[in-house]
Design an enzyme around this catalytic site. Structure first.
Site, PDB file in Angstrom:
ATOM      1  N   SER A  16       0.845  -1.191   0.000  1.00  0.00           N
ATOM      2  CA  SER A  16       0.000   0.000   0.000  1.00  0.00           C
ATOM      3  C   SER A  16       0.881   1.241   0.000  1.00  0.00           C
ATOM      4  CB  SER A  16      -0.901   0.014   1.239  1.00  0.00           C
ATOM      5  OG  SER A  16      -1.622   1.221   1.330  1.00  0.00           O
ATOM      6  N   ASP A  79      -7.618  -5.711   2.150  1.00  0.00           N
ATOM      7  CA  ASP A  79      -8.735  -5.181   1.382  1.00  0.00           C
ATOM      8  C   ASP A  79      -9.908  -5.097   2.335  1.00  0.00           C
ATOM      9  OD1 ASP A  79      -9.858  -4.154  -0.995  1.00  0.00           O
ATOM     10  OD2 ASP A  79     -10.969  -6.014  -1.275  1.00  0.00           O
TER      11      ASP A  79
END
Length: 386
Positions: A16, A79
């Site tokens: 990320s 997620d």
């Protein structure tokens, strides 16, 4: 119980570029394992990854695998999103782009309210979900899922948080996620639960350098349900097991018996002691079932007995109700029942972890391994028996 592997990597990459998310993972891994975490902004050669999975888990695994194949070091990815029962689980994996454009929180909230405008309060149940996937260089996968239940409010409330937080009203409470302080949200959110589950799973599987934690599994009242007890003990990698009685079977046949302290309950007829003292992790444990001390009405008699034996931690059962609290410098832990809960909605057991700084962590789980919002961290100074 399985043997732990040695953890041999000095860092992990988070798949990320979100700096807020990176700080959360850095705190988790540094605090628990002394491991550094870097984000995608700190590494080269990784492009954008298309999230086209049908589930949160599929997306998390795909992101982690894609980066791990490039960097050949452990990679963690997440997620997360919102599922609404009245909408068949939507927005689900499309949560961030529900209204079309990725990350437009205001548009996503407007669309959600429009879709829910004819849904009555009783049918507005929803769940925040976070899936975490850790992929190791040898291909081993660790996937966990954290959930936070609630319902969709009729209008946005609160100014903290982001995404659907202003519309997400917590289960059993009249506040939205956006009305919580950041500190409180970090304790109960779906991501917080998933991160805790990941840390627990890593402790079960790996031995970390410099980690002096002693992990103790505490169970009680399985009442002859050997399969449930065995599955819990197999999954947990514990240094010791404490059984607080009412096992209702052959004591010598209990799994991991050689590393177990077990006492007799009021439903047991084995030649096992009703009380035991076990010392480990720097503390003195007093183990009893509790029926002789009237624990269903008061802990007073048990507290007196704990003082007599100079116990630091008292483990007991009998009530089938999970309980954890400090009294008079002594920590009292009831893991609940792994098969027949009373006074609580699900069966439970407890894991106690001792560190080297006088802190004791108590975490509760269901027999299926789901995190239960009980327990906590307690400062405990070991007594010296006279």
């Amino acid at each position: 119980m399985v043997s732990k592997q040695k953890w041999t990597w000095d860092k992990i990459v988070l798949a990320s570029r979100n700096e807020h998310k990176l700080r959360e993972f850095q705190a988790l891994f540094k605090r628990n394992f002394g491991i550094d975490v870097r984000g995608l902004n700190d590494v080269d050669g990784v492009g954008n990854i298309v999230e086209d999975g049908k589930t949160f888990e599929e997306n998390a695994v795909k992101k982690a695998k894609s980066v791990a194949n490039i960097l050949n070091i452990p990679v963690v990815a997440d997620d997360s999103g919102l599922t609404v029962d009245a909408l068949g689980g939507a927005p689900g994996v499309y949560s961030a782009r529900y209204a079309g454009e990725h990350g437009d929180d205001a548009a996503n909230n407007r669309k959600l309210l429009h879709e829910m405008e004819r849904v009555v309060a009783e049918e507005r149940t929803a769940t925040f979900v976070c899936a975490l996937a850790l992929i190791l260089p040898d291909g081993e996968e660790i996937v966990v899922r954290g959930e936070c239940p609630g319902r969709i409010a009729f209008r946005p409330r609160g100014t903290n948080g982001f995404g659907y937080d202003p519309l997400f009203e917590l289960e059993g409470r009249s506040v939205t996620m956006a009305e919580l302080s950041p500190q409180e949200k970090d304790q109960i959110s779906h991501r917080a639960k998933a991160m805790q589950l990941l840390a627990d799973e890593l402790r079960r599987r790996f031995e970390f350098e410099g980690d002096e934690t002693v992990r103790i599994l505490i169970v009680s009242d399985n009442h002859g349900e050997e399969k449930v007890l065995s599955s819990v003990i197999r999954r947990e990698v514990a240094d010791h097991v404490i059984h607080c009685g009412d096992f209702c079977t052959d004591a010598d046949a209990l799994p991991n018996r050689e590393r177990m302290t077990v006492v007799r309950g009021n439903c047991d007829f084995e030649a096992v002691k009703e009380e035991e003292i076990w010392e480990g992790g720097g503390y003195r444990f007093f183990v009893t079932h509790g029926h002789r001390y009237g624990i269903k009405s008061s802990l007073t008699s048990l507290l007196y007995r704990a003082e007599e034996v100079a116990a630091d931690i008292v483990c007991f059962g009998h009530s089938h109700t999970p309980y954890c609290s400090a009294h008079g410098g002594c920590l009292f832990v009831n893991p609940g029942s792994v098969v027949q809960p009373r006074g609580y909605t699900v069966p439970t057991y407890a894991v106690l972890e001792t560190g080297d700084e006088g802190g004791v962590d108590i975490t509760y789980y269901t027999p299926g391994g789901e995190l239960v919002p009980l327990g906590g961290t307690y400062s405990l100074k070991a007594k010296k028996p006279e």
